[in-house]
Design a protein around this motif. Structure first.
Motif, PDB file in Angstrom:
ATOM      1  N   UNK A  48     -12.875 108.611  90.842  1.00 46.13           N
ATOM      2  CA  UNK A  48     -12.658 109.976  91.310  1.00 46.13           C
ATOM      3  C   UNK A  48     -12.119 110.058  92.722  1.00 46.13           C
ATOM      4  N   UNK A  49     -11.955 111.297  93.172  1.00 41.12           N
ATOM      5  CA  UNK A  49     -11.408 111.572  94.496  1.00 41.12           C
ATOM      6  C   UNK A  49     -12.330 111.056  95.597  1.00 41.12           C
ATOM      7  N   UNK A  50     -11.738 110.632  96.678  1.00 42.77           N
ATOM      8  CA  UNK A  50     -12.486 110.134  97.828  1.00 42.77           C
ATOM      9  C   UNK A  50     -12.338 111.114  98.996  1.00 42.77           C
ATOM     10  N   UNK A  51     -13.408 111.278  99.746  1.00 38.66           N
ATOM     11  CA  UNK A  51     -13.403 112.159 100.913  1.00 38.66           C
ATOM     12  C   UNK A  51     -12.880 111.378 102.117  1.00 38.66           C
ATOM     13  N   UNK A  52     -11.721 111.779 102.601  1.00 32.86           N
ATOM     14  CA  UNK A  52     -11.105 111.110 103.751  1.00 32.86           C
ATOM     15  C   UNK A  52     -11.166 111.957 105.019  1.00 32.86           C
ATOM     16  N   UNK A  53     -11.942 113.032 104.992  1.00 36.38           N
ATOM     17  CA  UNK A  53     -11.969 113.958 106.131  1.00 36.38           C
ATOM     18  C   UNK A  53     -12.410 113.271 107.425  1.00 36.38           C
ATOM     19  N   UNK A  54     -13.299 112.297 107.338  1.00 35.04           N
ATOM     20  CA  UNK A  54     -13.781 111.635 108.559  1.00 35.04           C
ATOM     21  C   UNK A  54     -12.710 110.773 109.224  1.00 35.04           C
ATOM     22  N   UNK A  55     -11.681 110.383 108.479  1.00 33.14           N
ATOM     23  CA  UNK A  55     -10.613 109.553 109.047  1.00 33.14           C
ATOM     24  C   UNK A  55      -9.267 110.274 109.063  1.00 33.14           C
ATOM     25  N   UNK A  98     -20.595 102.728  84.262  1.00 33.50           N
ATOM     26  CA  UNK A  98     -19.414 103.509  83.875  1.00 33.50           C
ATOM     27  C   UNK A  98     -18.874 104.358  85.023  1.00 33.50           C
ATOM     28  N   UNK A  99     -19.697 104.634  86.029  1.00 29.70           N
ATOM     29  CA  UNK A  99     -19.262 105.438  87.179  1.00 29.70           C
ATOM     30  C   UNK A  99     -18.380 104.638  88.136  1.00 29.70           C
ATOM     31  N   UNK A 100     -18.371 103.320  87.972  1.00 24.39           N
ATOM     32  CA  UNK A 100     -17.622 102.433  88.859  1.00 24.39           C
ATOM     33  C   UNK A 100     -16.223 102.212  88.293  1.00 24.39           C
ATOM     34  N   UNK A 101     -15.232 102.271  89.165  1.00 22.68           N
ATOM     35  CA  UNK A 101     -13.829 102.103  88.777  1.00 22.68           C
ATOM     36  C   UNK A 101     -13.556 100.640  88.410  1.00 22.68           C
ATOM     37  N   UNK A 102     -13.240 100.407  87.149  1.00 22.53           N
ATOM     38  CA  UNK A 102     -12.978  99.050  86.671  1.00 22.53           C
ATOM     39  C   UNK A 102     -11.755  98.422  87.323  1.00 22.53           C
ATOM     40  N   UNK A 103     -10.820  99.242  87.799  1.00 20.16           N
ATOM     41  CA  UNK A 103      -9.625  98.706  88.446  1.00 20.16           C
ATOM     42  C   UNK A 103      -9.952  98.102  89.807  1.00 20.16           C
ATOM     43  N   UNK A 104     -11.070  98.520  90.396  1.00 17.89           N
ATOM     44  CA  UNK A 104     -11.456  98.036  91.721  1.00 17.89           C
ATOM     45  C   UNK A 104     -12.540  96.974  91.670  1.00 17.89           C
ATOM     46  N   UNK A 105     -13.111  96.751  90.509  1.00 15.75           N
ATOM     47  CA  UNK A 105     -14.283  95.895  90.377  1.00 15.75           C
ATOM     48  C   UNK A 105     -13.986  94.758  89.412  1.00 15.75           C
TER      49      UNK A 105
END
Length: 127
Positions: A48-55, A98-105
């Motif tokens: 899902x979407x990531x919050x990048x507001x802090x950076x 299942x909540x973890x992105x398989x493309x990144x793991x």
């Protein structure tokens, strides 16, 4: 140097940027990279979407998106990059794999797997 270990335990995108930058540099030096995402750092692997507001100010100044950097590190690294989602943390937080992105793991594992990799690594860094 043959392998480095990187623990990502912070949900701060700046820390992810530092970890992935170090990983990219290691690859240019023909060094394998073992990324271990645990505790708050595990949020970087969620789908899902990531919050990048802090950076956002840093992104506005030209810093690459840390999540794009992670995608690229895994894509560029092939078998030289191992990205592990900590199963102990998943269990503690009661999150499903299942909540973890398989493309990144590339792997789901606990502390024993990390300790074995850390024993083989030339250096271990924490972000």
């Amino acid at each position: 140097m043959d392998e480095i270990g990187i623990i990502v335990s912070s949900d701060d995108p700046k820390n992810l940027a530092m970890a992935t930058n170090l990983g990219h540099v290691a690859l240019t030096m023909d060094t394998d990279v073992f990324l271990y995402f645990t505790f708050d750092g595990l949020t970087h692997l969620l789908e899902g979407e990531k919050d990048l507001s802090s950076v956002q100010p840093l992104l506005d100044e030209g810093m690459p998106n840390p999540y794009d950097m992670l995608d690229q590190l895994i894509a560029d690294g092939g078998e030289a990059v191992t990205s592990v989602a900590c199963t102990t943390t998943l269990d503690m937080l009661q999150w499903e794999q299942d909540a973890i992105d398989d493309d990144l793991t590339t792997q789901f594992a606990g502390a024993v797997t990390f300790l074995e990799a850390a024993e083989e690594a030339d250096h271990v860094f924490t972000f």
